[in-house]
Design a protein around this motif. Structure first.
Motif, PDB file in Angstrom:
ATOM      1  N   VAL A  83      15.020  56.386  82.634  1.00 47.95           N
ATOM      2  CA  VAL A  83      15.127  56.386  81.176  1.00 47.95           C
ATOM      3  C   VAL A  83      16.593  56.372  80.755  1.00 47.95           C
ATOM      4  O   VAL A  83      17.437  57.020  81.378  1.00 47.95           O
ATOM      5  N   ILE A  84      16.889  55.605  79.721  1.00 44.07           N
ATOM      6  CA  ILE A  84      18.179  55.727  79.044  1.00 44.07           C
ATOM      7  C   ILE A  84      17.877  56.163  77.621  1.00 44.07           C
ATOM      8  O   ILE A  84      17.197  55.442  76.887  1.00 44.07           O
ATOM      9  N   ILE A  85      18.353  57.327  77.258  1.00 45.80           N
ATOM     10  CA  ILE A  85      18.138  57.799  75.890  1.00 45.80           C
ATOM     11  C   ILE A  85      19.445  57.673  75.129  1.00 45.80           C
ATOM     12  O   ILE A  85      20.493  58.138  75.594  1.00 45.80           O
ATOM     13  N   ASN A  86      19.371  57.063  73.988  1.00 40.61           N
ATOM     14  CA  ASN A  86      20.567  56.860  73.178  1.00 40.61           C
ATOM     15  C   ASN A  86      21.030  58.196  72.615  1.00 40.61           C
ATOM     16  O   ASN A  86      20.260  58.923  71.997  1.00 40.61           O
TER      17      ASN A  86
ATOM     18  N   LYS B 159      23.521  58.494  70.482  1.00 40.32           N
ATOM     19  CA  LYS B 159      24.212  58.329  69.207  1.00 40.32           C
ATOM     20  C   LYS B 159      23.440  59.006  68.093  1.00 40.32           C
ATOM     21  O   LYS B 159      22.215  59.072  68.125  1.00 40.32           O
TER      22      LYS B 159
ATOM     23  N   GLU C 177      21.129  50.049  68.315  1.00 41.64           N
ATOM     24  CA  GLU C 177      20.729  50.052  69.715  1.00 41.64           C
ATOM     25  C   GLU C 177      19.353  50.706  69.834  1.00 41.64           C
ATOM     26  O   GLU C 177      18.932  51.440  68.946  1.00 41.64           O
ATOM     27  N   PRO C 178      18.685  50.434  70.935  1.00 40.79           N
ATOM     28  CA  PRO C 178      17.384  51.093  71.111  1.00 40.79           C
ATOM     29  C   PRO C 178      17.549  52.598  71.233  1.00 40.79           C
ATOM     30  O   PRO C 178      18.542  53.091  71.774  1.00 40.79           O
ATOM     31  N   LEU C 179      16.561  53.340  70.706  1.00 44.94           N
ATOM     32  CA  LEU C 179      16.599  54.801  70.803  1.00 44.94           C
ATOM     33  C   LEU C 179      16.451  55.229  72.254  1.00 44.94           C
ATOM     34  O   LEU C 179      17.050  56.214  72.677  1.00 44.94           O
ATOM     35  N   ALA C 180      15.652  54.479  72.975  1.00 49.15           N
ATOM     36  CA  ALA C 180      15.483  54.796  74.399  1.00 49.15           C
ATOM     37  C   ALA C 180      15.022  53.551  75.118  1.00 49.15           C
ATOM     38  O   ALA C 180      14.464  52.639  74.502  1.00 49.15           O
TER      39      ALA C 180
END
Lengths: 728, 556
Positions: A624-627, A629, B296-299
């Protein structure tokens, strides 16, 4: 010269003497016997005159030695002429009179009085007046505080405050104009009348009214007075007790205690004479106190104070004495009461009744003391058992080996205990083994088969797969494992040890995860999934399916999805990290130019490291990549200032957790949650709140107006204040 | 003489029942006053009891979090909030008792597989009204169909690949409109009501009304492949071949956001009904989560080794089902972990996925439709045994469960099939929110209300409850600025000022001593805390469990 003058003065003196002596001689003509006495006096005078010749006190003090008939005005001699005449002396009469005393007092008062003070200046007076007025007003207004507080906390306020009485006629009025018509009604009325139930005035029955009238006014008054007296007495005693309780003097309390003890003793003596039964109870109480004392460590030199005294006792006599005192007190308190025996001895044959009674008392008390005491009732055997149970279970077998002669019951107990102790030992050992699960080999060999089974598992783990294919194979293997090894078997074989080892494995894995490079991150994915609460279901098809999958794998062999994703994630992590600030200036303090770089030391020195941010949310989620920002658009709608009574945002968040919209609530709840804070009745004048509205009797306005009307009236306290101001 | 029975008197109150009001009004304590005019006693006095678990369901305050010490005034406010919450949740629980309808499921006898029960059997068993809900539309001419039910579940719109667009009231089978747009239709979707219809055609996005009249042609949304409508935000999300995700606010006709997904052609999309986040599936095996507020995508979640073919999110927003080109069907947990809960390999892989209101999962594989059911509403569907299967006359092209009905609509090359799936739909509908039986007037009224309650697009985020939290960053920033402006911290704890004492104990020395004491105490607290932290660190650093072995160095 001086001698001549002296001689002259002496001559003059003698002449004067002679002159003076003339009447004297005349007087003393009858009594010649005093002649030599005169001579002595003259001599004395001469001596005095001579002595006064030297020094400053040369002035001759005139002395009228005898009363002369003619007192000439030129010959007035003042005694103590050096002193100042005081006004009071003039007034002083021969004998003191009361009337003059008052005059004297007045005089002294007049003398003590100073000048009249200047009046304060206007501003100061006004200030004081203002202060007084403010205090009084504040006091008056403070009675509104609870009302204000209540209104502030109220969920809803309805104005105007005075409510119109609903115009509903009381039931008596309604009933009075009503008559029973139908037979049923008539019957009911008959019944009511029979029982003397109120029909028209339903408040009180005749019986109740009579009972109300029963108590006369005087009786009531008397009773009230009595009650009042009782209350006053009670409050007086309470106050006294409180006052006495507050006294801090130790000496006082000591004295009081002593007095009480003495009194109690006296009372007891008296009681023994009057009411032996009650005395007996008293004695029991004393005995109980003794028991308590024996149990407690109160006077055993073991307290904080006593310990400190013990240190000081070597050097300080007083401390030693205090300790002694305490010990003696303990002795005194723990001493068995000898009252009975003493009385027996003392009273001997004087009073038969008491003689009979007192020994009984002693016996009974002892019995009582013994009776409920469970410790005394214990038999020897039970004591031994107790000891056995209390001993360390590990020592028990040894005890048994000694072969102490014991009865069968205790042996049974012992055998049970032995079993228990063995179990305990086993547990202990197994725990040890767990602690050194990967420890020395001989220990492991000694164990049961369970740990041996585990070793393969442990060894199996370190295999790490590198490629997708291998990963696939691993997945298959795990599937097989899951399928072929059902849970119960596993549990049966590994028994209780598995739960102990399970939590260890993931931890180790986690540690490893940090160590391995990101490339292999996904390979740990399947076990980490397995550790989730919900078990993963992976079904495996037959061989055809497997072939199919193999085909798919080959088809996707080109695009390495996982590697791309990891790369992307790495970039995202790098981008979100706070950047270090490099402040090095090339060429500053050293040579600069093309191809020359500032030294590493300098760069290190001027590099400001950015503080490490909070850990990423996807730190432990490899897929998973969670933003990270912030959504500033949403943040604009969030609360950014804490409202008044809250000090922490958690507190405020808790109050806004429940939604108030009708979408989430029932209609009733919605209406209640959205009730307006203030409701006003249209078309009505809203008057300010009055004392009557909130249940106060008198209006506060009158108090206020009194102060404002005559501000000159000042209390004594404020007068004092005024004075103080003037002095300053 | 009393003839009225008193069953409620001897029975002790059950423990797990909650009384609405802790303090009963005084009248209730007096048994005489409970009696009515007739003298009969109320056999069930007081408000109806509510089970605690049901009440718990409506409680929203997280009491597990310990609050810092609060002042009396704050505490009173907190107490009021808690009491309010309890009261409202009890009321909600009580009103829930009024929901009369219950969901039903197919239950096979011992050893009987429910998957073997075919539609004909079900239709035979159910009543006529329900049996009428199973039908087939044979539309072989205009190729594979996409379909969409309106939010109330009353209307059905479908569009064929070859331009056939129709909308009908599927319960009464009354046709609203039927047109041919003479262009390829990629997707079709109802907007907030059944009166508006968005059709993704070959070039542009078109909007029709229920008469089939074209209202708008939105050229900014071109080559749209998938449509998704967010009903509470009035947003139409479109995913296009060009790789753009565009949000169109249909209430004002403005494009709110056009986001470049940077992942090539987009043709897999679904929405999370819980938080209105759009899930896009990509060819690199990832699913990305989007909000119009973020560029950008949240996840991003790596789900499959091949490309993602279908994505669906259940109505509670807890589970996401994905299927990929690697023939796997996975169910992910969306509550923060994004880990697969269950996986199943399907023989041909699933091309379409959909969740029902009660958590049933349907997958279209070729011309077969498989339905899996879970244990209850809040549990994920278990993928071991299918609940129902059905074979259609052609490959599946569109799937959707009908809201508030036990019906699954399947669009395929041979037309439309409406299947009966017992236990799929929510049995109780909210008459004010989405009423299947509403009249035109009611619909208009609801429209106005819904528009008034429209949620701004920028509020879409992963955790919608986060909006009820204080913006801590701004708060702290504001505090810092205030301190800078004033030159001191107004909220800082005032230095300890010893109170004056009587009887001459207020000497300067004693004051200083007292001050010293307080200071020392504070210092000691600080030291204690730091020591504790150290201990924690040490405990963490220490290897737990087994002692490190010399062989560890060989373990990679």
């Amino acid at each position: 010269m001086t001698a001549n003058r002296l001689a002259e003065s002496l001559l003059a003196l003698s002449q004067q003497e002679e002159l003076a002596d003339l009447p004297k001689d005349y007087l003393l003509s009858e009594s010649e016997d005093e002649g030599d006495n005169d001579g002595e006096r003259k001599h004395q005078k001469l001596l005095e005159a001579i002595s006064s010749l030297d020094g400053k006190n040369r002035r001759k003090l005139a002395e009228r030695s005898e009363a002369s008939l003619k007192v000439s005005e030129f010959n007035v001699s003042s005694e103590g002429s050096g002193e100042k005449l005081v006004l009071a002396d003039l007034l002083e009469p021969v004998k003191t009179s009361s009337s003059l005393a008052t005059v004297k007092k007045q005089l002294s008062r007049v003398k003590s009085k100073k000048t009249v003070e200047l009046p304060l200046n206007k501003e100061e007076i006004e200030r004081i007046h203002r202060e007084v007025a403010f205090n009084k007003t504040a006091q008056v207004l403070s009675k509104w505080d609870p009302v204000v507080l209540k209104n502030r906390q109220a969920e809803q306020l309805v104005f105007p405050l005075e409510k119109e009485e609903p115009a509903i006629a009381p039931i008596e009025h309604v009933l009075s104009g009503w008559k029973a018509r139908t037979p049923l009604e008539q019957e009911i009325f008959n019944l009511l009348h029979k029982n003397k139930q109120p029909v028209t005035d339903p408040l009180l029955t005749p019986v109740e009214k009579a009972s109300l009238r029963a108590m006369s006014l005087e009786e009531a008054k008397m009773r009230r007075a009595e009650l009042q007296r009782a209350r006053a007495l009670q409050s007086y005693y309470e106050a006294k007790a409180r006052r006495e309780k507050k006294i801090k003097s130790k000496k006082y309390h000591k004295v009081v205690k002593k007095g009480k003890a003495k009194k109690a003793l006296k009372e007891f003596e008296q009681l023994r004479k009057v009411n032996p039964a009650a005395a007996l109870e008293e004695l029991e109480k004393i005995e109980k106190a003794r028991m308590m004392e024996r149990m407690s460590l109160k006077h055993q030199n073991s307290g904080k104070w006593a310990k400190s005294k013990a240190i000081m006792a070597k050097y300080d006599l007083e401390a030693r004495q205090a300790m002694q005192e305490q010990l003696s007190k303990n002795k005194e308190l723990t001493q068995k009461l000898q009252v009975a025996s003493e009385s027996e001895e003392e009273e001997g044959g004087t009073e038969d009744v008491e003689e009979l009674l007192v020994p009984d008392v002693v016996n009974e008390v002892q019995m009582n003391a013994d009776g409920p005491n469970p410790w005394m009732l214990r038999s020897c055997t039970s004591d031994t058992k107790e000891a056995a149970t209390q001993e360390d279970p590990e020592q028990l077998p040894e005890l048994e080996a000694h072969g102490v002669s014991e009865n069968s019951g205790s042996q049974e107990v012992l055998s049970e205990l032995r079993v228990l102790s063995q179990k305990l030992k086993e547990n202990h050992q197994s725990r040890k083994q767990k602690a050194s699960s990967e420890g020395t080999i001989p220990q492991v060999q000694r164990e049961e088969p369970a740990p041996e089974e585990e070793e393969p598992l442990l060894l199996q783990r370190p295999e790490r797969v590198q490629t997708l294919e291998e990963l696939e194979e691993l997945g298959k293997e795990e599937c097989f494992q899951n399928k072929e090894l059902p849970r119960p078997v596993l549990e049966g074989q590994q028994s209780e040890r598995t739960p102990n080892n399970r939590p260890d494995a993931p931890k180790e894995k986690k540690k490893k995860e940090q160590m391995i490079d990101l490339q292999n991150l996904l390979t740990t994915q399947s076990p980490s999934v397995k550790s989730l609460a919900v078990p993963t279901i992976e079904e495996l098809e037959d061989e055809e399916e497997r072939n199919h999958r193999q085909m798919i794998k080959e088809a996707f062999a080109g695009d390495d999805v996982i590697r791309d994703f990891l790369k992307e994630k790495r970039e995202a992590v790098e981008a979100s990290k706070p950047k270090d600030v490099d402040l090095t200036l090339p060429g500053w303090g050293e040579w600069g130019g093309v191809g020359l770089k500032p030294s590493a030391k300098k760069r290190r020195r001027f590099l400001i490291k950015a503080p490490e941010g909070p850990p990423r949310k996807d730190k432990n989620l490899p897929n998973v990549i969670i933003n990270e920002k912030r959504n500033i658009h949403a943040a604009a709608h969030q609360v950014r200032v804490l409202p008044y009574p809250f000090t922490h945002h958690w507190q405020f968040e808790r109050t806004i957790q429940t939604p108030i919209g009708s979408t989430w609530n029932t209609q009733r709840a919605f209406q209640k949650l959205t009730t307006p804070k203030v409701v006003t009745k249209p078309g009505h004048i809203i008057n300010p709140i009055k004392a009557e509205d909130v249940g106060y009797r008198s209006s506060s306005r009158s108090d206020l107006s009194v102060i404002q009307r005559n501000p000159k009236r000042i209390t004594t306290r404020h007068k004092k204040q005024l004075k103080k101001c003037s002095v300053d | 003489m009393e003839t009225a029975p008193k069953p409620g008197k001897d029975v002790p109150p059950k423990k797990d029942k909650l009384q609405t009001k802790r303090k009963k009004p005084r009248e209730w304590k007096n048994p005489e006053s409970q009696r009515g005019l007739s003298g009969a006693q109320d056999p069930f006095p007081g408000p109806a009891p509510v089970p605690v678990e049901v009440v718990q369901k409506f409680c929203r305050i997280d009491k597990s979090r310990k609050l810092p010490h609060s002042k009396a005034k704050t505490r009173s406010r907190l107490e009021v909030a808690e009491a309010e919450e309890e009261e409202t949740s009890i009321k909600a629980a009580r009103s829930e008792q009024l929901l009369a309808e219950e969901p039903g499921f197919l239950e096979g006898e011992d050893g009987e597989d429910t998957a073997k029960i075919c539609q004909a059997d079900i239709v035979e068993a159910v009543d006529i009204a329900s049996a009428a809900k199973h039908f087939d539309l044979n539309l072989r001419q205009f190729g594979p169909y996409r379909l969409n039910y309106s939010r109330t579940g009353r209307h059905l719109a479908f569009g064929g690949r070859r331009g056939h667009v129709a909308a009908l009231d599927w319960v009464t089978k009354k046709l609203m409109c039927e047109i041919n747009v003479m262009e390829a239709v990629r997707d079709i979707r109802f907007l907030h009501s059944e009166a508006l219809l968005a059709v993704a055609q070959n070039r542009w996005l078109h909007i029709y009304d229920n008469q089939g009249i074209e209202l708008h042609c939105i050229r900014r949304c071109d080559r749209v492949t998938r449509l998704e409508f967010l009903p509470f935000h009035f947003l139409l999300a479109t995913a296009s071949e060009t790789g753009f995700l565009t949000y169109l606010d249909v209430s004002v006709g403005k494009i709110v956001a056009a986001l470049n997904a940077r992942a090539g052609r987009l043709d897999v999309m679904s929405q999370n009904p819980y938080n209105a986040v759009i899930h896009l599936g990509h060819s690199n095996g990832t699913v990305s989560l989007w909000s119009p507020a973020m560029k950008e995508p949240l996840a991003k979640i790596l789900c499959h080794r091949g490309g993602v073919r279908a994505v669906a999110v259940d109505s509670t927003g807890t589970y996401m089902a994905t299927s990929g080109l690697d023939h796997q069907l996975k169910i992910f947990d969306l509550r923060g972990t994004y880990q697969p809960l269950s996986t199943r390999t399907l023989p041909h892989g699933a091309g379409h996925l959909a969740f029902s209101q009660r958590g049933l999962l349907v997958a279209g594989m070729g011309d077969v439709v498989n339905i899996w059911a879970g244990q209850g509403k809040a549990s994920p569907p278990s993928l071991e045994q299918p609940y129902l299967t059905h074979r259609l006359s052609g490959p599946v092209h569109g799937l959707q469960f009908c809201p508030f009905e036990d019906v699954l609509g399947v669009g395929h090359t041979g037309g439309i099939t409406s299947m009966l799936v017992p236990g799929a739909g929510e049995p109780n509908f909210d008459g004010l929110e989405s009423n299947p039986y509403r009249s035109r007037k009611q619909r208009q009224e609801w429209e106005v209300k819904a528009l008034l309650e429209k949620v701004p697009a920028e509020l879409i985020c992963l955790d919608p409850r986060a909006l009820a939290e204080v913006d801590v960053i701004s708060l702290e920033q504001g505090k810092k600025e205030q301190i800078e402006r004033l030159g001191y911290d107004p909220q800082a704890k005032a230095p300890f000022q010893p109170k004056p004492k009587q009887k001459g104990r207020s000497s300067t020395a004693s004051l200083v001593k007292r001050k010293r004491k307080v200071m020392d105490e504070e210092h000691r607290d600080k030291v204690r805390q730091s020591l504790q932290q150290q201990h924690h660190k040490e405990a963490k650093a220490k290897p737990t469990g087994a002692r490190p072995s010399a062989l560890d160095r060989f373990v990679r």
